[in-house]
Design a protein around this motif. Structure first.
Motif, PDB file in Angstrom:
ATOM      1  N   LEU A 160      -7.729   0.131   2.116  1.00 21.75           N
ATOM      2  CA  LEU A 160      -9.054   0.300   1.523  1.00 21.75           C
ATOM      3  C   LEU A 160      -9.054   1.223   0.308  1.00 21.75           C
ATOM      4  O   LEU A 160     -10.027   1.224  -0.458  1.00 21.75           O
ATOM      5  CB  LEU A 160     -10.026   0.880   2.564  1.00 21.75           C
ATOM      6  CG  LEU A 160     -10.359   0.001   3.772  1.00 21.75           C
ATOM      7  CD1 LEU A 160     -11.339   0.733   4.691  1.00 21.75           C
ATOM      8  CD2 LEU A 160     -10.942  -1.340   3.342  1.00 21.75           C
ATOM      9  N   LEU A 161      -7.999   1.997   0.139  1.00 23.13           N
ATOM     10  CA  LEU A 161      -7.961   2.958  -0.967  1.00 23.13           C
ATOM     11  C   LEU A 161      -8.090   2.223  -2.292  1.00 23.13           C
ATOM     12  O   LEU A 161      -7.284   1.345  -2.615  1.00 23.13           O
ATOM     13  CB  LEU A 161      -6.663   3.760  -0.909  1.00 23.13           C
ATOM     14  CG  LEU A 161      -6.550   4.910  -1.905  1.00 23.13           C
ATOM     15  CD1 LEU A 161      -7.612   5.972  -1.635  1.00 23.13           C
ATOM     16  CD2 LEU A 161      -5.156   5.529  -1.833  1.00 23.13           C
ATOM     17  N   HIS A 162      -9.089   2.606  -3.059  1.00 25.95           N
ATOM     18  CA  HIS A 162      -9.456   1.847  -4.258  1.00 25.95           C
ATOM     19  C   HIS A 162      -8.857   2.427  -5.537  1.00 25.95           C
ATOM     20  O   HIS A 162      -8.814   1.747  -6.564  1.00 25.95           O
ATOM     21  CB  HIS A 162     -10.991   1.808  -4.373  1.00 25.95           C
ATOM     22  CG  HIS A 162     -11.503   0.985  -5.508  1.00 25.95           C
ATOM     23  ND1 HIS A 162     -11.279  -0.377  -5.614  1.00 25.95           N
ATOM     24  CD2 HIS A 162     -12.211   1.335  -6.618  1.00 25.95           C
ATOM     25  CE1 HIS A 162     -11.846  -0.826  -6.720  1.00 25.95           C
ATOM     26  NE2 HIS A 162     -12.403   0.175  -7.351  1.00 25.95           N
ATOM     27  N   ALA A 203      -6.739   2.234   6.295  1.00 24.07           N
ATOM     28  CA  ALA A 203      -7.317   3.149   5.306  1.00 24.07           C
ATOM     29  C   ALA A 203      -6.565   3.052   3.981  1.00 24.07           C
ATOM     30  O   ALA A 203      -7.177   3.070   2.898  1.00 24.07           O
ATOM     31  CB  ALA A 203      -7.285   4.582   5.829  1.00 24.07           C
ATOM     32  N   TRP A 230     -15.458  -0.208   4.725  1.00 23.25           N
ATOM     33  CA  TRP A 230     -14.777  -0.528   5.986  1.00 23.25           C
ATOM     34  C   TRP A 230     -15.346  -1.817   6.557  1.00 23.25           C
ATOM     35  O   TRP A 230     -16.567  -1.994   6.640  1.00 23.25           O
ATOM     36  CB  TRP A 230     -14.975   0.615   6.971  1.00 23.25           C
ATOM     37  CG  TRP A 230     -14.300   0.440   8.309  1.00 23.25           C
ATOM     38  CD1 TRP A 230     -14.703  -0.361   9.327  1.00 23.25           C
ATOM     39  CD2 TRP A 230     -13.102   1.091   8.753  1.00 23.25           C
ATOM     40  NE1 TRP A 230     -13.835  -0.239  10.392  1.00 23.25           N
ATOM     41  CE2 TRP A 230     -12.850   0.640  10.067  1.00 23.25           C
ATOM     42  CE3 TRP A 230     -12.234   2.021   8.172  1.00 23.25           C
ATOM     43  CZ2 TRP A 230     -11.756   1.088  10.808  1.00 23.25           C
ATOM     44  CZ3 TRP A 230     -11.151   2.467   8.918  1.00 23.25           C
ATOM     45  CH2 TRP A 230     -10.921   1.999  10.211  1.00 23.25           C
ATOM     46  N   VAL A 285      -6.090   9.627   1.970  1.00 14.51           N
ATOM     47  CA  VAL A 285      -6.130   9.053   3.320  1.00 14.51           C
ATOM     48  C   VAL A 285      -6.073  10.174   4.352  1.00 14.51           C
ATOM     49  O   VAL A 285      -6.772  10.147   5.363  1.00 14.51           O
ATOM     50  CB  VAL A 285      -4.991   8.047   3.525  1.00 14.51           C
ATOM     51  CG1 VAL A 285      -4.876   7.631   4.993  1.00 14.51           C
ATOM     52  CG2 VAL A 285      -5.202   6.820   2.640  1.00 14.51           C
ATOM     53  N   ASP A 313      -0.973   8.702  -2.517  1.00 13.02           N
ATOM     54  CA  ASP A 313      -2.435   8.636  -2.378  1.00 13.02           C
ATOM     55  C   ASP A 313      -3.066  10.001  -2.620  1.00 13.02           C
ATOM     56  O   ASP A 313      -4.273  10.167  -2.421  1.00 13.02           O
ATOM     57  CB  ASP A 313      -2.816   8.126  -0.978  1.00 13.02           C
ATOM     58  CG  ASP A 313      -2.578   9.166   0.116  1.00 13.02           C
ATOM     59  OD1 ASP A 313      -1.674  10.007  -0.060  1.00 13.02           O
ATOM     60  OD2 ASP A 313      -3.288   9.145   1.121  1.00 13.02           O
ATOM     61  N   THR A 370       0.818  -1.223   0.000  1.00 13.39           N
ATOM     62  CA  THR A 370       0.000   0.000   0.000  1.00 13.39           C
ATOM     63  C   THR A 370       0.848   1.267   0.000  1.00 13.39           C
ATOM     64  O   THR A 370       0.312   2.370   0.075  1.00 13.39           O
ATOM     65  CB  THR A 370      -0.932   0.019   1.232  1.00 13.39           C
ATOM     66  OG1 THR A 370      -0.146  -0.077   2.427  1.00 13.39           O
ATOM     67  CG2 THR A 370      -1.934  -1.123   1.179  1.00 13.39           C
ATOM     68  N   PHE A 385     -12.775   4.648  -1.581  1.00 13.09           N
ATOM     69  CA  PHE A 385     -12.363   3.609  -0.642  1.00 13.09           C
ATOM     70  C   PHE A 385     -13.319   2.431  -0.726  1.00 13.09           C
ATOM     71  O   PHE A 385     -14.528   2.613  -0.925  1.00 13.09           O
ATOM     72  CB  PHE A 385     -12.367   4.144   0.797  1.00 13.09           C
ATOM     73  CG  PHE A 385     -11.307   5.178   1.077  1.00 13.09           C
ATOM     74  CD1 PHE A 385     -10.029   4.797   1.464  1.00 13.09           C
ATOM     75  CD2 PHE A 385     -11.587   6.529   0.952  1.00 13.09           C
ATOM     76  CE1 PHE A 385      -9.058   5.747   1.734  1.00 13.09           C
ATOM     77  CE2 PHE A 385     -10.622   7.487   1.215  1.00 13.09           C
ATOM     78  CZ  PHE A 385      -9.348   7.094   1.605  1.00 13.09           C
ATOM     79  N   ASN A 386     -12.779   1.244  -0.551  1.00 11.05           N
ATOM     80  CA  ASN A 386     -13.633   0.069  -0.381  1.00 11.05           C
ATOM     81  C   ASN A 386     -14.321   0.143   0.978  1.00 11.05           C
ATOM     82  O   ASN A 386     -13.868   0.879   1.874  1.00 11.05           O
ATOM     83  CB  ASN A 386     -12.798  -1.210  -0.478  1.00 11.05           C
ATOM     84  CG  ASN A 386     -12.295  -1.468  -1.888  1.00 11.05           C
ATOM     85  OD1 ASN A 386     -13.009  -1.220  -2.857  1.00 11.05           O
ATOM     86  ND2 ASN A 386     -11.061  -1.942  -2.011  1.00 11.05           N
TER      87      ASN A 386
END
Length: 338
Positions: free
Chosen positions: A248-250, A245, A284, A215, A211, A193, A281-282
């Motif tokens: 989860l970042l898409h 986080a 949580w 985030v 990112d 990530t 984000f995907n």
């Protein structure tokens, strides 16, 4: 230093032909000799924290000493990197406020150089691994694309760089309460990530690289609440939130350099997200977050069962039950803090 030509202000692309060997400057592609190197972890870090002989275990299970982690760099690049290291060294001696005052762009480049050095060491080892990693980095197409975008932004180590209307990464600067802070230096990362964290005495820096501050935007309230001395167990929770986080970042931003013109003195980058209609984000998932949190809390003997005692409300030490920031001087807490 001579003025930059338009050719100097074109980002170097080592991915064209995978030019990552020791004979080529990692920032410019210029041929270099065996003595033309910079340490991944600066000499001042190695001296201040006795790091030179500290081993790092790589994904293929081999170990390397910190002093042996080096990057090939042409003289001009070395000069700029050394100037950056001098600025960070001076700020680190003064503490969190001075490091924060350097600005996110400067800290991004400083942390990014270390992350790059570790990542590329792992990547090159995959060509002749001691033991083949379970999830090879080079076989993760999304990761390679993210790393390519990150590398463009890392050109700020070579030439002055401007980011047009965006921030390259999310950088967090935290302060550890010294009462029970027993670790002067540590670092950790998540290569998949592009997250990197480093501790310098009472300062802890955490960065999500490439990112474009997404985030950071998602974490802005928690970060604002964390602008105070924190117990190390609280810093671990903050890091767990950042690391999760980032997981989860898409989206992966596309980074575009503007075409240089005669007289330009810097590279100007623009950043775009292709699909602006999709989720950033995907969703949580508490089950995945609590695993991350429990791993961060292992040294304090806080188990996963403790973390998920209330499944809908994972344990938090950053906040009180009413949602206000929690003051925590000791862990386990004394009776007045419980």
């Amino acid at each position: 230093m001579a003025p930059f030509t338009p050719a100097d202000l074109l980002p170097y692309d080592p991915f064209d032909g995978m030019r990552f060997g020791p004979e080529t400057c990692f920032l410019s592609g210029q041929p270099v000799g065996p003595e033309d190197t910079v340490p991944v972890f600066a000499e001042w870090l190695q001296t201040r924290y006795n790091l030179a002989e500290r081993p790092i275990q790589l994904l293929d299970q081999r170990t390397v000493l910190i002093k042996d982690l080096r990057l090939p760099a042409a003289p001009a690049a070395r000069q700029r990197i050394e100037a950056l290291e001098s600025r960070v060294e001076a700020a680190a001696a003064q503490g969190p406020a001075a490091l924060r005052a350097l600005g996110d762009d400067t800290l991004f480049l400083w942390m990014g150089k270390m992350f790059y050095g570790i990542f590329i060491t792992e990547l090159l080892n995959e060509f002749e691994p001691l033991i083949k990693p379970k999830y090879p980095l080079a076989e993760n197409a999304a990761l390679v694309r993210r790393f390519q975008a990150f590398f463009q932004l890392l050109q700020g180590l070579r030439v002055p760089t401007e980011y047009a209307d965006f921030v390259p990464g999310s950088v967090f600067v935290l302060e550890a309460d010294p009462a029970e802070d027993v670790t002067p230096f540590e670092y950790d990362d998540d290569l998949n990530t592009l997250v990197f964290s480093i501790k310098l005495d009472k300062t802890v820096l955490v960065a999500c690289l490439v990112d474009i501050a997404l985030v950071g935007q998602a974490m802005r309230k928690v970060y604002a609440d964390a602008q105070r001395p924190l117990h190390p167990v609280q810093i671990a929770e903050f890091k767990a939130r950042v690391y999760y986080a980032a997981h989860l970042l898409h989206v992966v931003p596309d980074i575009y350099p503007r075409h240089p013109r005669p007289g330009d003195t810097q590279i100007v980058f623009d950043a775009l997200i292709d699909d602006v209609t999709g989720a950033i984000f995907n969703p949580w998932e508490n089950s995945a977050y609590t695993q991350t949190l429990a791993e961060m809390w292992q040294r304090w003997n806080i188990s996963l069962a403790d973390v998920v005692a209330k499944p809908a409300e994972p344990l938090t030490l950053l906040y009180n039950q009413d949602g206000t920031p929690r003051e925590l001087k000791h862990w386990p807490p004394v009776s007045s803090e419980a």
